[in-house]
Scaffold this motif. Structure first.
Motif, PDB file in Angstrom:
ATOM      1  N   SER A  87       0.801  -1.219   0.000  1.00 32.48           N
ATOM      2  CA  SER A  87       0.000   0.000   0.000  1.00 32.48           C
ATOM      3  C   SER A  87       0.836   1.273   0.000  1.00 32.48           C
ATOM      4  O   SER A  87       0.362   2.327  -0.417  1.00 32.48           O
ATOM      5  N   GLN A  88       2.072   1.222   0.477  1.00 28.12           N
ATOM      6  CA  GLN A  88       2.911   2.416   0.518  1.00 28.12           C
ATOM      7  C   GLN A  88       4.031   2.382  -0.526  1.00 28.12           C
ATOM      8  O   GLN A  88       4.937   3.215  -0.469  1.00 28.12           O
ATOM      9  N   LEU A  89       3.951   1.466  -1.434  1.00 31.09           N
ATOM     10  CA  LEU A  89       4.954   1.382  -2.501  1.00 31.09           C
ATOM     11  C   LEU A  89       4.549   2.322  -3.644  1.00 31.09           C
ATOM     12  O   LEU A  89       3.448   2.186  -4.190  1.00 31.09           O
ATOM     13  N   PRO A  90       5.413   3.280  -4.006  1.00 30.62           N
ATOM     14  CA  PRO A  90       5.095   4.173  -5.148  1.00 30.62           C
ATOM     15  C   PRO A  90       5.170   3.381  -6.449  1.00 30.62           C
ATOM     16  O   PRO A  90       6.216   3.299  -7.092  1.00 30.62           O
ATOM     17  N   LYS A  91       4.073   2.819  -6.837  1.00 33.35           N
ATOM     18  CA  LYS A  91       4.077   1.822  -7.911  1.00 33.35           C
ATOM     19  C   LYS A  91       4.387   2.405  -9.288  1.00 33.35           C
ATOM     20  O   LYS A  91       4.654   1.647 -10.231  1.00 33.35           O
ATOM     21  N   ASP A  92       4.361   3.734  -9.408  1.00 35.93           N
ATOM     22  CA  ASP A  92       4.709   4.321 -10.698  1.00 35.93           C
ATOM     23  C   ASP A  92       6.209   4.219 -10.971  1.00 35.93           C
ATOM     24  O   ASP A  92       6.643   4.275 -12.124  1.00 35.93           O
ATOM     25  N   ARG A  93       7.000   4.026  -9.911  1.00 33.34           N
ATOM     26  CA  ARG A  93       8.451   3.973 -10.124  1.00 33.34           C
ATOM     27  C   ARG A  93       9.135   2.823  -9.386  1.00 33.34           C
ATOM     28  O   ARG A  93      10.248   2.450  -9.728  1.00 33.34           O
ATOM     29  N   PHE A  94       8.489   2.274  -8.377  1.00 30.04           N
ATOM     30  CA  PHE A  94       9.077   1.196  -7.598  1.00 30.04           C
ATOM     31  C   PHE A  94       8.389  -0.125  -7.961  1.00 30.04           C
ATOM     32  O   PHE A  94       7.171  -0.176  -8.162  1.00 30.04           O
ATOM     33  N   SER A  95       9.201  -1.174  -7.989  1.00 27.02           N
ATOM     34  CA  SER A  95       8.655  -2.515  -8.158  1.00 27.02           C
ATOM     35  C   SER A  95       9.490  -3.481  -7.346  1.00 27.02           C
ATOM     36  O   SER A  95      10.665  -3.222  -7.063  1.00 27.02           O
ATOM     37  N   GLN A 116      12.689   2.910 -10.943  1.00 22.02           N
ATOM     38  CA  GLN A 116      12.865   3.314 -12.331  1.00 22.02           C
ATOM     39  C   GLN A 116      11.763   4.269 -12.751  1.00 22.02           C
ATOM     40  O   GLN A 116      10.594   3.847 -12.839  1.00 22.02           O
ATOM     41  N   PRO A 117      12.034   5.548 -12.977  1.00 20.42           N
ATOM     42  CA  PRO A 117      13.326   6.229 -12.824  1.00 20.42           C
ATOM     43  C   PRO A 117      13.476   6.802 -11.422  1.00 20.42           C
ATOM     44  O   PRO A 117      12.489   7.098 -10.751  1.00 20.42           O
ATOM     45  N   ALA A 118      14.699   6.968 -10.968  1.00 25.43           N
ATOM     46  CA  ALA A 118      14.945   7.486  -9.622  1.00 25.43           C
ATOM     47  C   ALA A 118      14.761   8.999  -9.568  1.00 25.43           C
ATOM     48  O   ALA A 118      15.018   9.718 -10.549  1.00 25.43           O
ATOM     49  N   LYS A 119      14.307   9.474  -8.411  1.00 20.55           N
ATOM     50  CA  LYS A 119      14.182  10.902  -8.136  1.00 20.55           C
ATOM     51  C   LYS A 119      15.111  11.259  -6.978  1.00 20.55           C
ATOM     52  O   LYS A 119      15.532  10.385  -6.208  1.00 20.55           O
ATOM     53  N   LEU A 120      15.368  12.552  -6.846  1.00 24.34           N
ATOM     54  CA  LEU A 120      16.243  13.003  -5.764  1.00 24.34           C
ATOM     55  C   LEU A 120      15.730  12.544  -4.397  1.00 24.34           C
ATOM     56  O   LEU A 120      16.525  12.156  -3.529  1.00 24.34           O
ATOM     57  N   GLU A 121      14.390  12.575  -4.218  1.00 22.42           N
ATOM     58  CA  GLU A 121      13.821  12.225  -2.919  1.00 22.42           C
ATOM     59  C   GLU A 121      13.888  10.733  -2.591  1.00 22.42           C
ATOM     60  O   GLU A 121      13.492  10.318  -1.503  1.00 22.42           O
ATOM     61  N   ASP A 122      14.393   9.935  -3.530  1.00 19.43           N
ATOM     62  CA  ASP A 122      14.574   8.508  -3.259  1.00 19.43           C
ATOM     63  C   ASP A 122      15.868   8.233  -2.510  1.00 19.43           C
ATOM     64  O   ASP A 122      16.124   7.080  -2.110  1.00 19.43           O
ATOM     65  N   SER A 123      16.685   9.255  -2.308  1.00 16.30           N
ATOM     66  CA  SER A 123      17.924   9.072  -1.545  1.00 16.30           C
ATOM     67  C   SER A 123      17.578   8.642  -0.132  1.00 16.30           C
ATOM     68  O   SER A 123      16.870   9.351   0.599  1.00 16.30           O
TER      69      SER A 123
END
Lengths: 112, 116
Positions: free
Chosen positions: B58-66, B80-87
């Protein structure tokens, strides 16, 4: 939304004293409450688990209390040592370990 | 008993690039978690597997995380693709079965991701 609050300020105590850390939560009815220790650059390490129907649990110098009416847990380290200096995380989980949430942690510094 | 293994330990990428993390849980542990821990915060659950099935994402950002857990053992988490806030540090944890259905989580050392 579900929320866990832990003291954001660091706790500084003298060696040999008892450290008491607080965990408060809202909008959650946990089946389990846990405390973890985390050192810089490492993953959390499990310390104690207490169930919703338990009031208190002890392990060596550690003691956890769990008040589901107040929605609060207290974590005590007696006879604290400099080696106890770390960040302590409170975590809640539902039945089966689902919906686990962690607090931000409290940093503890024990001075010799 | 070997602990939870994760690799790589560190990764630096440019924004919009892709990255993958790998986790090998403790042998026999059916439940596996992926967490994201941003500096100064507690771990945030991204996804929970029971064997090779997803029980909570439920908390997985499915547009970019898998994430996947083939054969119910190893798991990979991809951005995919990574954003700065994924650090953040990405932590993997596993638990074994107990009589009452839940026990302590064993954490790996984490992968520290820096997105530039």
């Amino acid at each position: 939304s579900q929320k866990i609050e832990q003291n954001s300020e660091a706790l500084n105590i003298q060696e040999g004293k008892t450290a008491t850390l607080t965990c408060n939560y809202t909008n959650y009815s946990p089946a389990y409450l846990q405390w973890y220790r985390q050192d810089p650059g490492r993953g959390p390490v499990f310390l104690l688990l207490i169930r919703e129907n338990e009031k208190e649990k002890r392990k060596e110098r550690l003691k956890v209390t769990f008040d589901t009416t107040l929605k609060q847990s207290l974590f005590h380290i007696t006879a604290s040592q400099p080696a106890d200096s770390a960040t302590y995380l409170c975590a809640l989980a539902g039945t089966g370990g689902f919906k686990t949430i962690f607090g931000a942690g409290t940093r503890l510094f024990v001075k010799a | 008993e070997a602990g939870v293994a994760q690799s790589p330990r560190y990764k630096i990428i440019e924004k919009r690039q892709s990255v993958a993390f790998w986790c090998n849980p403790i042998s026999g542990h059916a439940t596996l978690y992926w967490y994201q821990q941003i500096l100064g915060q507690g771990p945030k659950l991204l996804i929970q597997f029971q064997n090779n099935g997803v029980v909570d994402d439920s908390q997985l950002p499915k547009d970019r995380f898998s994430a996947e857990r083939l054969k119910g053992v190893d798991s990979t988490l991809k951005i995919q693709p990574a954003k700065l806030e994924d650090s953040a540090v990405y932590l993997c944890a596993s638990i074994g079965g107990t009589g009452d259905g839940y026990n302590e989580q064993f954490f790996g050392p984490g992968t520290r991701l820096t997105v530039l």
